[in-house]
Design a protein around this motif. Structure first.
Motif, PDB file in Angstrom:
ATOM      1  N   ARG A 336       1.037  -1.161  -0.036  1.00  0.00           N
ATOM      2  CA  ARG A 336      -0.066   0.000  -0.001  1.00  0.00           C
ATOM      3  C   ARG A 336       0.960   1.311  -0.109  1.00  0.00           C
ATOM      4  O   ARG A 336       1.853   1.421   0.872  1.00  0.00           O
ATOM      5  CB  ARG A 336      -0.880  -0.004   1.377  1.00  0.00           C
ATOM      6  CG  ARG A 336      -1.847   1.286   1.467  1.00  0.00           C
ATOM      7  CD  ARG A 336      -2.815   1.552   0.398  1.00  0.00           C
ATOM      8  NE  ARG A 336      -3.698   2.670   0.729  1.00  0.00           N
ATOM      9  CZ  ARG A 336      -4.562   3.209  -0.224  1.00  0.00           C
ATOM     10  NH1 ARG A 336      -4.797   2.535  -1.444  1.00  0.00           N
ATOM     11  NH2 ARG A 336      -5.269   4.094   0.327  1.00  0.00           N
ATOM     12  N   SER A 337       0.659   2.213  -0.984  1.00  0.00           N
ATOM     13  CA  SER A 337       1.241   3.488  -1.264  1.00  0.00           C
ATOM     14  C   SER A 337       0.384   4.581  -0.805  1.00  0.00           C
ATOM     15  O   SER A 337      -0.614   4.570  -1.424  1.00  0.00           O
ATOM     16  CB  SER A 337       1.886   3.480  -2.356  1.00  0.00           C
ATOM     17  OG  SER A 337       3.078   2.327  -2.725  1.00  0.00           O
ATOM     18  N   GLY A 347       4.941  13.843   1.105  1.00  0.00           N
ATOM     19  CA  GLY A 347       5.831  12.603   0.964  1.00  0.00           C
ATOM     20  C   GLY A 347       4.936  11.511   0.675  1.00  0.00           C
ATOM     21  O   GLY A 347       3.565  11.374   0.223  1.00  0.00           O
ATOM     22  N   LEU A 348       5.347  10.064   0.394  1.00  0.00           N
ATOM     23  CA  LEU A 348       4.594   9.101   0.216  1.00  0.00           C
ATOM     24  C   LEU A 348       4.991   7.823   1.175  1.00  0.00           C
ATOM     25  O   LEU A 348       6.316   7.662   1.044  1.00  0.00           O
ATOM     26  CB  LEU A 348       4.935   8.562  -1.275  1.00  0.00           C
ATOM     27  CG  LEU A 348       4.402   7.540  -1.890  1.00  0.00           C
ATOM     28  CD1 LEU A 348       2.641   7.761  -1.949  1.00  0.00           C
ATOM     29  CD2 LEU A 348       4.968   7.015  -3.084  1.00  0.00           C
ATOM     30  N   LEU A 349       4.296   7.247   1.855  1.00  0.00           N
ATOM     31  CA  LEU A 349       4.578   6.097   2.632  1.00  0.00           C
ATOM     32  C   LEU A 349       4.036   4.895   2.096  1.00  0.00           C
ATOM     33  O   LEU A 349       2.993   4.545   1.420  1.00  0.00           O
ATOM     34  CB  LEU A 349       3.764   6.474   4.057  1.00  0.00           C
ATOM     35  CG  LEU A 349       3.888   4.969   4.962  1.00  0.00           C
ATOM     36  CD1 LEU A 349       5.498   4.930   5.392  1.00  0.00           C
ATOM     37  CD2 LEU A 349       2.994   5.306   5.992  1.00  0.00           C
ATOM     38  N   SER A 350       5.066   3.810   1.800  1.00  0.00           N
ATOM     39  CA  SER A 350       4.807   2.531   1.248  1.00  0.00           C
ATOM     40  C   SER A 350       5.026   1.573   2.110  1.00  0.00           C
ATOM     41  O   SER A 350       6.307   1.494   3.049  1.00  0.00           O
ATOM     42  CB  SER A 350       5.966   2.180   0.005  1.00  0.00           C
ATOM     43  OG  SER A 350       5.403   3.345  -0.756  1.00  0.00           O
ATOM     44  N   VAL A 351       4.066   0.600   2.385  1.00  0.00           N
ATOM     45  CA  VAL A 351       4.341  -0.397   3.369  1.00  0.00           C
ATOM     46  C   VAL A 351       3.997  -1.787   2.476  1.00  0.00           C
ATOM     47  O   VAL A 351       3.140  -1.712   1.693  1.00  0.00           O
ATOM     48  CB  VAL A 351       3.575  -0.170   4.769  1.00  0.00           C
ATOM     49  CG1 VAL A 351       3.889   0.809   5.445  1.00  0.00           C
ATOM     50  CG2 VAL A 351       2.029  -0.164   4.396  1.00  0.00           C
ATOM     51  N   GLY A 352       4.529  -2.743   3.108  1.00  0.00           N
ATOM     52  CA  GLY A 352       4.336  -3.995   2.431  1.00  0.00           C
ATOM     53  C   GLY A 352       4.597  -5.378   3.280  1.00  0.00           C
ATOM     54  O   GLY A 352       5.057  -5.190   4.384  1.00  0.00           O
ATOM     55  N   ALA A 353       4.024  -6.540   3.036  1.00  0.00           N
ATOM     56  CA  ALA A 353       4.431  -7.610   3.357  1.00  0.00           C
ATOM     57  C   ALA A 353       4.468  -8.800   2.491  1.00  0.00           C
ATOM     58  O   ALA A 353       3.888  -8.513   1.335  1.00  0.00           O
ATOM     59  CB  ALA A 353       3.193  -8.143   4.505  1.00  0.00           C
ATOM     60  N   GLN A 354       5.289  -9.771   2.605  1.00  0.00           N
ATOM     61  CA  GLN A 354       5.698 -10.864   1.590  1.00  0.00           C
ATOM     62  C   GLN A 354       5.576 -12.149   2.307  1.00  0.00           C
ATOM     63  O   GLN A 354       6.191 -12.097   3.511  1.00  0.00           O
ATOM     64  CB  GLN A 354       6.787 -10.399   0.699  1.00  0.00           C
ATOM     65  CG  GLN A 354       6.694  -9.345   0.094  1.00  0.00           C
ATOM     66  CD  GLN A 354       8.051  -9.003  -0.415  1.00  0.00           C
ATOM     67  OE1 GLN A 354       9.384  -9.175   0.047  1.00  0.00           O
ATOM     68  NE2 GLN A 354       8.305  -7.976  -1.629  1.00  0.00           N
ATOM     69  N   TRP A 355       5.311 -13.271   1.766  1.00  0.00           N
ATOM     70  CA  TRP A 355       5.548 -14.464   1.955  1.00  0.00           C
ATOM     71  C   TRP A 355       5.859 -15.624   1.020  1.00  0.00           C
ATOM     72  O   TRP A 355       5.018 -15.405  -0.021  1.00  0.00           O
ATOM     73  CB  TRP A 355       4.162 -15.144   3.016  1.00  0.00           C
ATOM     74  CG  TRP A 355       4.353 -16.401   3.071  1.00  0.00           C
ATOM     75  CD1 TRP A 355       4.983 -17.284   4.095  1.00  0.00           C
ATOM     76  CD2 TRP A 355       3.579 -17.566   2.505  1.00  0.00           C
ATOM     77  NE1 TRP A 355       4.858 -18.426   3.921  1.00  0.00           N
ATOM     78  CE2 TRP A 355       4.072 -18.834   3.032  1.00  0.00           C
ATOM     79  CE3 TRP A 355       2.275 -17.687   1.481  1.00  0.00           C
ATOM     80  CZ2 TRP A 355       3.280 -19.828   2.356  1.00  0.00           C
ATOM     81  CZ3 TRP A 355       1.893 -18.672   1.086  1.00  0.00           C
ATOM     82  CH2 TRP A 355       2.268 -19.733   1.420  1.00  0.00           C
ATOM     83  N   ARG A 356       6.668 -16.166   1.436  1.00  0.00           N
ATOM     84  CA  ARG A 356       7.136 -17.266   0.356  1.00  0.00           C
ATOM     85  C   ARG A 356       7.293 -18.645   1.120  1.00  0.00           C
ATOM     86  O   ARG A 356       8.289 -18.877   2.118  1.00  0.00           O
ATOM     87  CB  ARG A 356       8.275 -17.081  -0.524  1.00  0.00           C
ATOM     88  CG  ARG A 356       8.811 -18.217  -1.235  1.00  0.00           C
ATOM     89  CD  ARG A 356       9.879 -17.892  -2.225  1.00  0.00           C
ATOM     90  NE  ARG A 356      10.280 -19.034  -2.979  1.00  0.00           N
ATOM     91  CZ  ARG A 356      10.675 -19.395  -4.342  1.00  0.00           C
ATOM     92  NH1 ARG A 356      11.200 -18.163  -4.746  1.00  0.00           N
ATOM     93  NH2 ARG A 356      11.102 -20.288  -4.882  1.00  0.00           N
TER      94      ARG A 356
END
Length: 694
Positions: A336-337, A347-356
């Motif tokens: 999400r940005s 500004g621009l805040l970017s957050v994220g999650a990843q799973w493998r």
């Protein structure tokens, strides 16, 4: 897959591309414009070494193999030291990246690199790629961005697929060494929904004395819906291949005339592989931000028979071995940005999650003779999960200054269950590891034509988790030292970008990268093992220039220096063996009227083959030419000529000990004969093609 006839398959596939699935209803079709991602530019770029290759440029280049498309990334060299069903050998930023370690590749959002792979850590096999469907190649270098994870220390490349084609096509190619290829592809769009399908068949014997007998089948089916603001896509891919391989051979046998440059030490080497995948992406872009969610599932099979040392370990039966990989891999990620304000600054805040998650039913190593198993060295069942979260905050400080700070956390859990009778239980175990990686970037716009960048950050690559649980070396039976599952790296870069207009871009980057543990190639095992800490430094420059309306010029140069850190063991030096030192590439492209033509030169300089720098590789220079002529709106004819100058260079060189059967019989072997082992680049060859557009 049995041998096939291109003409027979074409008879079945032409009705397919004319079917309702492939041919658009013209009364419902909007105009389709095929474009790739735009290159980074002043005011939007975050580093000097990131960018996007122009689609017209990389599509016009002649490609000997599908993986050659990553050479659209400045400074990257892709070669091959075995059969064409095996992953390429990659070089970048002073790394011999083996088959993908420290170079992360994704296709349509799915990771290609394989952790804890049967042949090598980070194995990135791009032979399932259909180059004509690639819409863009986006790249980054260095561990400077929070959304870049495992294997991306040296760099990363993201290859995107088209969602629609302007018209259905059938492309037939024939070439030297019994090369033949058939591609049929098309799409159908109604309202905002599009189906795209492609089928590819390929065969090739290569210039080798033992014919490669490559048999490859590839298929893509893709559904997309929505607009540029909100949409989703589902993509299914299926690929299988089998081949014979001619691995690297001793230079001493070529020099003595015992074998030719294209001869084989073991005619039964080769392999087979299969890859099935399903992936999906959903995105939503609006004034309040952008959300992206994607997921994938993959089923993968791999068998490879190799022989690099011949009769060194086993003077009776020989040293051929089999490596296997049977896995299912799953993954998901969301980001999400959001625009925001910090202290009155935009500004621009970017957050994220990843799973493998990788569920490896069998990752094995076996001694073999003529592809028949003699004994089991390793047979493991492995489960591993990598979970990652990240955040990155961009801030515009003024009209001239902008920057970002980021943070990434990765946690790995693994379970290794050894099933080999000898040491399986002793090499089993469970564990976990975690690592955090800060990121930082700053950009200063000196003038509207000049911009400066400073980037720094930490990153990592994972090791084969079998090395994190091992206690006994199955080859020797001696105690083995365990290695960390995650290895940290740290890098920094100072860059400059010059862009006076949209037709000219030049960049320069001065960089440094340090690793806590280097991965070292082991010839008699056909794999890599962790080694000493290292540091690399280098300088890169790129030029992209649209000289006039029809002519484009590209040039890339990269200099690097790789050294091990710390005290060297007795008998070793500080040079990182096989670390590429100089790469230069240049190309000119003409696109005008019915003609498209491309001439590409790639040079890779000598490099140290041992840590003392007493043995060095030879330089290689490769010149390729490609041309296309549109006879009319339906028929386009093509010609590709590879190694136009007929140079006798080597795709890969290693320095290690081996023994042939004759050397064993004569008593000359001893503990092995140190020599350079080479795999020659292919001689001059040509391919012709005909494409029919419906």
């Amino acid at each position: 897959m049995p041998p096939f006839s291109l003409m027979r398959c074409g008879a079945y596939l032409i009705p397919l591309v004319n079917s309702p699935l492939a041919v658009a209803q013209t009364t419902h079709l909007p105009e389709i414009e095929v474009r790739g991602p735009r290159d980074s530019s002043i005011g939007s770029a975050d580093s000097a070494s990131e960018g996007a290759a122009e689609r017209e440029s990389f599509q016009s280049r002649p490609k000997l193999r599908p993986g050659d498309i990553v050479e659209a990334v400045p400074g990257v060299v892709a070669t091959q030291h075995s059969g064409d069903g095996k992953a390429n050998q990659y070089f970048l930023r002073g790394f011999n990246l083996d088959h993908g370690t420290d170079f992360a590749v994704t296709v349509d959002g799915m990771p290609v690199n394989m952790p804890t792979h049967g042949h090598g850590q980070g194995f990135a096999d791009l032979n399932f790629l259909t180059p004509e469907l690639v819409s863009g190649v986006r790249y980054r270098k260095g561990p400077y961005f929070a959304d870049s994870g495992d294997f991306s220390l040296a760099g990363s490349a993201s290859l995107d697929y088209l969602s629609a084609l302007p018209a259905p096509i059938v492309d037939v190619s024939f070439g030297s060494h019994n090369f033949r290829r058939l591609l049929a592809a098309g799409s159908r769009t109604v309202a905002d929904q599009t189906w795209l399908g492609a089928i590819e068949l390929e065969g090739n014997d290569g210039p080798w004395q033992v014919p490669e007998q490559l048999r490859k089948a590839n298929a893509v089916l893709r559904y997309s819906q929505g607009s540029s603001a909100r949409g989703l896509s589902l993509t299914g891919m299926a690929y299988q291949s089998r081949w014979n391989s001619t691995d690297q051979v001793p230079q001493r046998l070529i020099d003595s005339g015992e074998i030719s440059r294209f001869g084989s030490m073991n005619p039964t080497d080769g392999g087979r592989t299969r890859r099935l995948s399903l992936s999906g992406k959903w995105f939503d872009k609006g004034r309040d931000g952008e959300t992206q969610i994607s997921a994938y599932a993959m089923d993968y099979r791999f068998d490879l028979f190799s022989d690099f040392t011949y009769f060194l370990r086993n003077p009776v039966d020989g040293d051929q071995f089999e490596q296997t990989d049977r896995r299912r891999a799953f993954g998901a990620q969301g980001s999400r940005s959001m625009p925001n304000r910090i202290g009155g600054l935009d500004g621009l805040l970017s957050v994220g999650a990843q799973w493998r998650g990788d569920r490896i039913g069998e990752v094995g190593l076996y001694d073999t003779v003529a592809r028949e198993r003699l004994s089991t060295l390793r047979n493991d069942k492995v489960s591993q999960d990598l979970v990652s979260i990240y955040a990155q905050q961009f801030v515009n400080f003024s009209d001239h200054w902008r920057g970002y700070v980021g943070w990434r956390s990765d946690a790995l859990r693994y379970d290794v269950q050894g099933r080999a009778l000898a040491y399986g239980s002793l090499n089993s175990g469970k564990g976990h590891d975690a690592i955090t990686s800060p990121k930082l970037g700053l950009a200063f716009t000196v003038t509207p034509q000049h911009e400066l960048y400073l980037n720094a950050g930490g990153g990592f690559h994972s090791n084969d988790v079998r090395g994190a649980t091992i206690t006994i070396d199955p080859q020797s039976g001696l105690p083995a030292e365990r290695v960390p599952a995650l290895v940290k790296g740290r890098g920094a870069e100072l860059g400059w970008r010059f862009q006076p207009n949209d037709d000219l871009t030049a960049t320069v980057a001065l960089w440094e990268l340090g690793l806590d543990s280097e991965l070292v190639y082991v010839g008699d095992a056909g794999s890599t093992e962790p080694g000493r800490a290292s540091r690399r430094r280098g300088l890169e420059a790129t030029l992209r220039w649209k000289v006039v309306s029809h002519w484009r010029l590209e040039a890339d140069a990269a200099l690097s220096r790789g050294r091990f850190r710390g005290e060297a063991p007795e008998g070793e030096g500080d040079h990182v063996d096989n670390a590429v030192e100089r790469v230069f590439a240049a190309g000119v492209t003409y696109i005008g009227g019915p003609w498209t033509a491309s001439l590409r030169l790639r040079y890779m300089g000598p490099r140290a083959l041992d840590t003392l720098n007493t043995v060095r590789s030879r330089a290689t220079a490769l010149l390729n030419f490609g041309a296309r002529y549109a006879v009319n709106e339906h028929l386009t004819l093509g010609l590709d000529v590879f190694n136009l100058a007929g140079r006798k260079g080597n795709d890969i060189e290693y320095f290690y000990a081996s023994c042939t059967a004759g050397e064993v019989a004569s008593g000359a072997c001893g503990g092995g004969i140190d020599d350079r082992h080479v795999h020659p680049m292919e001689p001059r060859s040509a391919r012709v093609s005909a494409r029919w557009t419906f």
